[in-house]
Design a protein around this motif. Structure first.
Motif, PDB file in Angstrom:
ATOM      1  N   UNK A  37       4.928  -7.226  16.964  1.00  0.00           N
ATOM      2  CA  UNK A  37       6.038  -7.801  16.623  1.00  0.00           C
ATOM      3  C   UNK A  37       6.202  -8.335  16.939  1.00  0.00           C
ATOM      4  N   UNK A  38       6.107  -8.817  18.117  1.00  0.00           N
ATOM      5  CA  UNK A  38       6.894  -9.550  19.352  1.00  0.00           C
ATOM      6  C   UNK A  38       5.411 -10.164  19.824  1.00  0.00           C
ATOM      7  N   UNK A  39       6.082 -11.762  19.169  1.00  0.00           N
ATOM      8  CA  UNK A  39       5.319 -12.561  19.835  1.00  0.00           C
ATOM      9  C   UNK A  39       5.058 -12.654  21.314  1.00  0.00           C
ATOM     10  N   UNK A  40       3.423 -12.878  21.898  1.00  0.00           N
ATOM     11  CA  UNK A  40       3.824 -13.731  23.238  1.00  0.00           C
ATOM     12  C   UNK A  40       4.512 -15.191  24.130  1.00  0.00           C
ATOM     13  N   UNK A  41       4.487 -14.594  25.171  1.00  0.00           N
ATOM     14  CA  UNK A  41       5.295 -16.108  25.441  1.00  0.00           C
ATOM     15  C   UNK A  41       4.386 -17.106  25.111  1.00  0.00           C
ATOM     16  N   UNK A  42       5.137 -18.978  24.614  1.00  0.00           N
ATOM     17  CA  UNK A  42       4.100 -19.467  25.096  1.00  0.00           C
ATOM     18  C   UNK A  42       3.473 -20.105  26.280  1.00  0.00           C
ATOM     19  N   UNK A  43       2.139 -20.295  26.530  1.00  0.00           N
ATOM     20  CA  UNK A  43       1.560 -20.496  27.140  1.00  0.00           C
ATOM     21  C   UNK A  43       1.181 -22.355  27.389  1.00  0.00           C
ATOM     22  N   UNK A  44       0.945 -22.750  28.550  1.00  0.00           N
ATOM     23  CA  UNK A  44       0.408 -23.572  28.295  1.00  0.00           C
ATOM     24  C   UNK A  44      -1.137 -25.026  27.729  1.00  0.00           C
ATOM     25  N   UNK A  45      -1.264 -23.330  28.480  1.00  0.00           N
ATOM     26  CA  UNK A  45      -3.484 -23.092  28.110  1.00  0.00           C
ATOM     27  C   UNK A  45      -3.519 -23.802  26.380  1.00  0.00           C
ATOM     28  N   UNK A  46      -2.279 -22.502  25.414  1.00  0.00           N
ATOM     29  CA  UNK A  46      -2.172 -22.211  24.020  1.00  0.00           C
ATOM     30  C   UNK A  46      -2.034 -23.511  23.930  1.00  0.00           C
ATOM     31  N   UNK A  47      -0.956 -24.182  24.365  1.00  0.00           N
ATOM     32  CA  UNK A  47      -0.158 -25.603  23.943  1.00  0.00           C
ATOM     33  C   UNK A  47      -1.473 -26.728  24.208  1.00  0.00           C
ATOM     34  N   UNK A  48      -2.046 -27.115  25.525  1.00  0.00           N
ATOM     35  CA  UNK A  48      -3.027 -27.997  25.765  1.00  0.00           C
ATOM     36  C   UNK A  48      -4.704 -28.003  24.394  1.00  0.00           C
ATOM     37  N   UNK A  49      -4.375 -26.147  23.813  1.00  0.00           N
ATOM     38  CA  UNK A  49      -5.919 -26.493  23.433  1.00  0.00           C
ATOM     39  C   UNK A  49      -6.137 -26.790  22.335  1.00  0.00           C
ATOM     40  N   UNK A  50      -4.319 -27.327  21.274  1.00  0.00           N
ATOM     41  CA  UNK A  50      -4.179 -27.891  20.260  1.00  0.00           C
ATOM     42  C   UNK A  50      -3.650 -29.434  20.546  1.00  0.00           C
ATOM     43  N   UNK A  51      -3.633 -30.000  21.929  1.00  0.00           N
ATOM     44  CA  UNK A  51      -3.535 -31.374  21.917  1.00  0.00           C
ATOM     45  C   UNK A  51      -4.459 -32.122  20.581  1.00  0.00           C
ATOM     46  N   UNK A  52      -5.562 -31.802  20.595  1.00  0.00           N
ATOM     47  CA  UNK A  52      -6.390 -32.272  19.848  1.00  0.00           C
ATOM     48  C   UNK A  52      -5.416 -33.185  18.581  1.00  0.00           C
ATOM     49  N   UNK A  53      -4.792 -32.187  18.188  1.00  0.00           N
ATOM     50  CA  UNK A  53      -4.142 -32.281  16.534  1.00  0.00           C
ATOM     51  C   UNK A  53      -2.875 -33.303  16.593  1.00  0.00           C
ATOM     52  N   UNK A  54      -2.345 -33.703  17.845  1.00  0.00           N
ATOM     53  CA  UNK A  54      -1.741 -34.896  18.236  1.00  0.00           C
ATOM     54  C   UNK A  54      -1.910 -36.657  17.765  1.00  0.00           C
ATOM     55  N   UNK A  55      -3.482 -36.746  17.400  1.00  0.00           N
ATOM     56  CA  UNK A  55      -4.493 -37.934  17.680  1.00  0.00           C
ATOM     57  C   UNK A  55      -3.950 -38.290  16.367  1.00  0.00           C
ATOM     58  N   UNK A  56      -4.120 -39.929  15.976  1.00  0.00           N
ATOM     59  CA  UNK A  56      -3.874 -40.226  15.186  1.00  0.00           C
ATOM     60  C   UNK A  56      -4.332 -40.095  13.636  1.00  0.00           C
ATOM     61  N   UNK A  57      -5.374 -39.496  13.343  1.00  0.00           N
ATOM     62  CA  UNK A  57      -6.403 -38.910  12.158  1.00  0.00           C
ATOM     63  C   UNK A  57      -6.126 -37.736  11.542  1.00  0.00           C
ATOM     64  N   UNK A  58      -5.135 -36.577  12.764  1.00  0.00           N
ATOM     65  CA  UNK A  58      -4.781 -35.696  12.078  1.00  0.00           C
ATOM     66  C   UNK A  58      -3.697 -36.259  11.799  1.00  0.00           C
ATOM     67  N   UNK A  59      -3.334 -36.515  12.290  1.00  0.00           N
ATOM     68  CA  UNK A  59      -0.915 -35.823  12.305  1.00  0.00           C
ATOM     69  C   UNK A  59      -1.530 -37.198  10.798  1.00  0.00           C
ATOM     70  N   UNK A  60      -1.977 -38.139  10.583  1.00  0.00           N
ATOM     71  CA  UNK A  60      -2.195 -38.184   9.327  1.00  0.00           C
ATOM     72  C   UNK A  60      -2.108 -37.281   7.732  1.00  0.00           C
ATOM     73  N   UNK A  61      -2.991 -37.007   8.208  1.00  0.00           N
ATOM     74  CA  UNK A  61      -3.572 -35.561   7.163  1.00  0.00           C
ATOM     75  C   UNK A  61      -2.607 -34.341   7.133  1.00  0.00           C
ATOM     76  N   UNK A  62      -1.684 -33.672   8.646  1.00  0.00           N
ATOM     77  CA  UNK A  62      -0.617 -32.888   8.477  1.00  0.00           C
ATOM     78  C   UNK A  62       0.683 -33.165   7.679  1.00  0.00           C
ATOM     79  N   UNK A  63       0.420 -35.299   8.377  1.00  0.00           N
ATOM     80  CA  UNK A  63       2.297 -35.645   7.130  1.00  0.00           C
ATOM     81  C   UNK A  63       1.758 -35.878   5.910  1.00  0.00           C
ATOM     82  N   UNK A  64       0.476 -35.556   5.043  1.00  0.00           N
ATOM     83  CA  UNK A  64       0.399 -35.444   3.926  1.00  0.00           C
ATOM     84  C   UNK A  64       0.284 -34.152   3.067  1.00  0.00           C
ATOM     85  N   UNK A  65       0.419 -33.010   3.925  1.00  0.00           N
ATOM     86  CA  UNK A  65       0.831 -32.228   3.882  1.00  0.00           C
ATOM     87  C   UNK A  65       1.645 -31.561   3.585  1.00  0.00           C
TER      88      UNK A  65
END
Length: 369
Positions: free
Chosen positions: A36-64
């Protein structure tokens, strides 16, 4: 499409919320319950998904996100439309491509071009004068509660929403056609709501935990039903993929990613769950109205019943020429039933047969008055 189009379909009409649970959220696999308790944010977790911020992926995330907002006005969505399943097909393709860090920009751009066209086709059947006008009216009533905009004390999100509605209605003017309603909704309203998703980075995480637990339970039950029905298949590869998708979702949620990314990741879980359901489908009992395979089976059965009726050019009968044409459609649907493997393939086949069935009904010769 107007409200009458939805009502006359032989297939069951689902609410937008119900359809979202079918198409957008889906479900997830047989894994241990989350805490029930969500772990506190970790820098490694955020960095692991930095690739989602590139132009091609953000285009599809926005379309969704645009697709999600496009579904809001109808509140009822006819599931018997090819456009719905063609959009679902490209959405599933987008989920896999975006969440895979090795997908090239060229591949992402190609998917985005197809997604844009499928989304446009979808918007043409769900955004019309009836639905958009009714949605704007209810939205203003809910937010303003009978108070004029000038005298209201709105939260910033509500203020932006009302201003978007006012801008859309002003641009509409007296040109009240389905196309113009669709155009102003897409131009003025959707961008504001997509931007709200960017601003949303805090959530009721217990709601997500509860949702995930329910989906896990459903998958366990579905697998158990398939085994009880005689299945000896090994479904571990499907549940492993679902587990990986859940892990990505939980890490994004814990890292306070914005709502667009969190919801997109949830859609990725849905696509993996769809793969499992496709593998289970032939073993599950035909009790769920959301099973596209069962819809196709039922439509084929109904079609055969109609074709068994007397054929002639007499009142109350179907003309012989119409029967001959419909037999060809039915034959194609039976072939689709034997060859389809995915929910999308079953859904498209059911949609085509349903549309043909409605046209066949229209050839029925009326009785004399």
């Amino acid at each position: 499409m107007n409200n009458e189009t939805v009502k006359r379909s032989p297939l069951k009409v689902l609410s937008a919320a119900a359809l979202a649970s079918v198409i957008t959220l889906g479900g997830i696999g047989t894994l241990p319950p989350v805490h029930a308790e969500t772990p506190a944010p970790q820098a490694a977790e955020a960095d692991a998904f930095a690739y989602l911020n590139d132009a091609g992926r953000m285009k599809l995330i926005n379309l969704e996100a645009e697709q999600l907002v496009s579904s809001w006005p109808t509140q009822t969505t006819s599931i018997d439309r090819v456009e719905v399943y063609e959009l679902l097909e490209i959405r599933n393709e987008a989920y896999a491509a975006v969440m895979d860090p090795t997908t090239s920009q060229a591949r992402l751009q190609a998917i985005a071009r197809k997604y844009e066209q499928k989304l446009k086709n979808y918007q043409e059947i769900v955004l019309d004068e009836f639905w958009v006008d009714n949605y704007f009216y209810k939205l203003k009533m809910a937010i303003l509660r009978g108070v004029s905009y000038e005298n209201s004390h709105l939260s910033p999100p509500d203020k932006r929403t009302i201003e978007a509605v006012m801008a859309a209605e002003a641009a509409l003017g007296k040109n009240k056609t389905d196309k113009n309603y669709r155009d102003v909704f897409v131009k003025y309203y959707i961008p504001v709501q997509v931007n709200e998703f960017d601003l949303q980075t805090s959530y009721d995480k217990t709601r997500y935990d509860s949702q995930i637990s329910r989906y896990r339970q459903w998958v366990q039950e579905d697998i158990a039903k398939a085994v009880a029905a005689g299945s000896t298949e090994d479904y571990s590869s499907y549940t492993a993929e679902i587990e990986q998708a859940i892990s990505s979702f939980e890490q994004l949620l814990a890292s306070s990613a914005n709502q667009k990314k969190v919801d997109f990741s949830l859609g990725y879980i849905s696509s993996k769950y769809d793969n499992l359901l496709a593998a289970l489908d032939s073993y599950l009992p035909p009790t769920s109205s959301t099973s596209e395979r069962n819809l196709l089976v039922n439509l084929i059965a109904r079609s055969k019943e109609l074709l068994a009726l007397p054929t002639d050019n007499q009142p109350g009968q179907f003309p012989a020429t119409a029967v001959s044409k419909f037999r060809l459609v039915l034959k194609a649907a039976e072939k689709d039933l034997s060859q389809a493997k995915t929910r999308v393939e079953y859904g498209i086949a059911a949609s085509k047969l349903d549309q043909a069935l409605m046209k066949f009904y229209e050839t029925h010769l009326p009785y004399a008055q």
